[in-house]
Design a protein around this motif. Sequence first.
Motif, PDB file in Angstrom:
ATOM      1  N   ASN A  86      -6.846   4.983   2.703  1.00  0.00           N
ATOM      2  CA  ASN A  86      -5.965   4.176   3.559  1.00  0.00           C
ATOM      3  C   ASN A  86      -6.768   3.178   4.385  1.00  0.00           C
ATOM      4  OD1 ASN A  86      -3.442   5.114   2.827  1.00  0.00           O
ATOM      5  ND2 ASN A  86      -3.202   6.469   4.579  1.00  0.00           N
ATOM      6  N   ALA A  87      -7.871   3.639   4.960  1.00  0.00           N
ATOM      7  CA  ALA A  87      -8.683   2.768   5.811  1.00  0.00           C
ATOM      8  C   ALA A  87      -9.279   1.616   5.019  1.00  0.00           C
ATOM      9  CB  ALA A  87      -9.784   3.578   6.484  1.00  0.00           C
ATOM     10  N   ASP A  88      -9.436   1.803   3.708  1.00  0.00           N
ATOM     11  CA  ASP A  88     -10.033   0.760   2.878  1.00  0.00           C
ATOM     12  C   ASP A  88      -8.998  -0.205   2.289  1.00  0.00           C
ATOM     13  OD1 ASP A  88     -12.434  -0.397   1.898  1.00  0.00           O
ATOM     14  OD2 ASP A  88     -12.058   0.484  -0.085  1.00  0.00           O
ATOM     15  N   LEU A  89      -7.711   0.079   2.496  1.00  0.00           N
ATOM     16  CA  LEU A  89      -6.658  -0.847   2.065  1.00  0.00           C
ATOM     17  C   LEU A  89      -6.682  -2.097   2.948  1.00  0.00           C
ATOM     18  CD1 LEU A  89      -3.653   1.619   1.654  1.00  0.00           C
ATOM     19  CD2 LEU A  89      -4.879   0.455  -0.195  1.00  0.00           C
TER      20      LEU A  89
ATOM     21  N   LEU B  33       2.264  -5.669  13.334  1.00  0.00           N
ATOM     22  CA  LEU B  33       1.160  -4.865  12.800  1.00  0.00           C
ATOM     23  C   LEU B  33       1.659  -3.473  12.417  1.00  0.00           C
ATOM     24  CD1 LEU B  33      -1.846  -4.701  12.135  1.00  0.00           C
ATOM     25  CD2 LEU B  33      -2.241  -3.996  14.508  1.00  0.00           C
ATOM     26  N   ALA B  34       2.521  -2.884  13.243  1.00  0.00           N
ATOM     27  CA  ALA B  34       3.086  -1.566  12.922  1.00  0.00           C
ATOM     28  C   ALA B  34       3.860  -1.612  11.609  1.00  0.00           C
ATOM     29  CB  ALA B  34       3.988  -1.086  14.061  1.00  0.00           C
ATOM     30  N   ALA B  35       4.594  -2.673  11.381  1.00  0.00           N
ATOM     31  CA  ALA B  35       5.351  -2.804  10.130  1.00  0.00           C
ATOM     32  C   ALA B  35       4.420  -2.905   8.931  1.00  0.00           C
ATOM     33  CB  ALA B  35       6.265  -4.025  10.192  1.00  0.00           C
ATOM     34  N   VAL B  36       3.290  -3.553   9.123  1.00  0.00           N
ATOM     35  CA  VAL B  36       2.327  -3.712   8.035  1.00  0.00           C
ATOM     36  C   VAL B  36       1.692  -2.373   7.666  1.00  0.00           C
ATOM     37  CG1 VAL B  36       0.053  -4.692   7.508  1.00  0.00           C
ATOM     38  CG2 VAL B  36       1.853  -6.147   8.416  1.00  0.00           C
ATOM     39  N   VAL B  37       1.378  -1.545   8.673  1.00  0.00           N
ATOM     40  CA  VAL B  37       0.675  -0.293   8.383  1.00  0.00           C
ATOM     41  C   VAL B  37       1.608   0.870   8.071  1.00  0.00           C
ATOM     42  CG1 VAL B  37      -1.351  -0.987   9.699  1.00  0.00           C
ATOM     43  CG2 VAL B  37       0.418   0.396  10.810  1.00  0.00           C
ATOM     44  N   GLU B  38       2.901   0.706   8.257  1.00  0.00           N
ATOM     45  CA  GLU B  38       3.846   1.800   8.015  1.00  0.00           C
ATOM     46  C   GLU B  38       3.751   2.393   6.606  1.00  0.00           C
ATOM     47  OE1 GLU B  38       6.481   4.788   8.411  1.00  0.00           O
ATOM     48  OE2 GLU B  38       5.547   3.634  10.026  1.00  0.00           O
ATOM     49  N   PRO B  39       3.734   1.600   5.555  1.00  0.00           N
ATOM     50  CA  PRO B  39       3.619   2.203   4.218  1.00  0.00           C
ATOM     51  C   PRO B  39       2.343   3.027   4.048  1.00  0.00           C
ATOM     52  CG  PRO B  39       4.301  -0.078   4.029  1.00  0.00           C
ATOM     53  CD  PRO B  39       3.929   0.152   5.469  1.00  0.00           C
ATOM     54  N   MET B  40       1.282   2.590   4.682  1.00  0.00           N
ATOM     55  CA  MET B  40       0.026   3.320   4.631  1.00  0.00           C
ATOM     56  C   MET B  40       0.166   4.678   5.319  1.00  0.00           C
ATOM     57  SD  MET B  40      -3.591   1.908   6.147  1.00  0.00           S
ATOM     58  CE  MET B  40      -3.116   2.126   7.856  1.00  0.00           C
ATOM     59  N   LEU B  41       0.844   4.697   6.445  1.00  0.00           N
ATOM     60  CA  LEU B  41       1.053   5.947   7.174  1.00  0.00           C
ATOM     61  C   LEU B  41       1.983   6.893   6.419  1.00  0.00           C
ATOM     62  CD1 LEU B  41       1.335   4.612  10.804  1.00  0.00           C
ATOM     63  CD2 LEU B  41      -0.543   5.917   9.813  1.00  0.00           C
ATOM     64  N   GLU B  42       2.937   6.325   5.708  1.00  0.00           N
ATOM     65  CA  GLU B  42       3.860   7.165   4.936  1.00  0.00           C
ATOM     66  C   GLU B  42       3.124   7.983   3.881  1.00  0.00           C
ATOM     67  OE1 GLU B  42       6.821   4.429   3.520  1.00  0.00           O
ATOM     68  OE2 GLU B  42       7.849   4.394   5.460  1.00  0.00           O
TER      69      GLU B  42
ATOM     70  N   THR C  23       0.156   6.002  18.939  1.00  0.00           N
ATOM     71  CA  THR C  23       1.157   6.497  17.992  1.00  0.00           C
ATOM     72  C   THR C  23       0.556   6.674  16.602  1.00  0.00           C
ATOM     73  OG1 THR C  23       2.952   5.457  19.222  1.00  0.00           O
ATOM     74  CG2 THR C  23       3.386   5.967  16.907  1.00  0.00           C
ATOM     75  N   LEU C  24      -0.192   5.679  16.148  1.00  0.00           N
ATOM     76  CA  LEU C  24      -0.806   5.748  14.824  1.00  0.00           C
ATOM     77  C   LEU C  24      -1.828   6.877  14.746  1.00  0.00           C
ATOM     78  CD1 LEU C  24      -1.360   1.941  14.108  1.00  0.00           C
ATOM     79  CD2 LEU C  24       0.478   3.400  13.270  1.00  0.00           C
ATOM     80  N   THR C  25      -2.593   7.063  15.805  1.00  0.00           N
ATOM     81  CA  THR C  25      -3.585   8.146  15.817  1.00  0.00           C
ATOM     82  C   THR C  25      -2.891   9.498  15.755  1.00  0.00           C
ATOM     83  OG1 THR C  25      -5.136   6.764  17.056  1.00  0.00           O
ATOM     84  CG2 THR C  25      -5.518   9.147  17.090  1.00  0.00           C
ATOM     85  N   ASP C  26      -1.864   9.692  16.572  1.00  0.00           N
ATOM     86  CA  ASP C  26      -1.123  10.965  16.552  1.00  0.00           C
ATOM     87  C   ASP C  26      -0.530  11.220  15.172  1.00  0.00           C
ATOM     88  OD1 ASP C  26      -1.697  11.552  19.177  1.00  0.00           O
ATOM     89  OD2 ASP C  26       0.226  10.838  19.957  1.00  0.00           O
TER      90      ASP C  26
END
Length: 189
Positions: A97-100, A63-72, A123-126
């Motif tokens: 981002n939340a709607d992706l 899941l972290a790998a999936v959301v990484e581009p979004m966080l970038e 981690t994602l929240t921070d």
Amino acid sequence: MRQTRGVQRGPRSVQVVQSVRAAVLAELDRAGYAGLTIDGVAKAAGVNRTTIYRRWPSKGELLAAVVEPMLERLDAEPDTGSLHPDMLALLLLLRDNADLPEGRALAEAVRVGSAELRDLVDTLTDRSLAPFRRALDRAAERGELPADADRPMIAFLAFYGVIMWGQIHDLPPTDEDCARMLRVLLPQS
């Protein structure tokens, strides 16, 4: 026992990462986080289980790998030189981002409440709050905020205002909704 050479790099590796990310999204959509399995992802991605385990040994890491581009996308934060445009741009970016598909998959996984996701969510929240904090810190340095402004709380409320709006209303906030949140959080003098 077969020896592997570890995580590979190069064009084939990029292709594997992309196909695994797409497979994770497809499997999350099909089965939800609770039904997500490494076997299912491997089959959908057309790769061996060991290929996945080598890079992502858990569902949380997938899941972290999936959301990484979004966080970038949040790493390239706006800096207009003024607080309100910076904060509005961040609210809109967070909303987008939340709607992706990745953002919706993350929200659904978090709703499941899996204990294995606790560290990932922290981690994602921070990481998501960081650009808000930096925008507020820059504004304080420019004198746009009172010295006693509770910047961490403003960042927290801005972030969760957008996230919770989408969860409560089942649709993302509009541009005007985001502007309204900002007017409430940071009334202009």
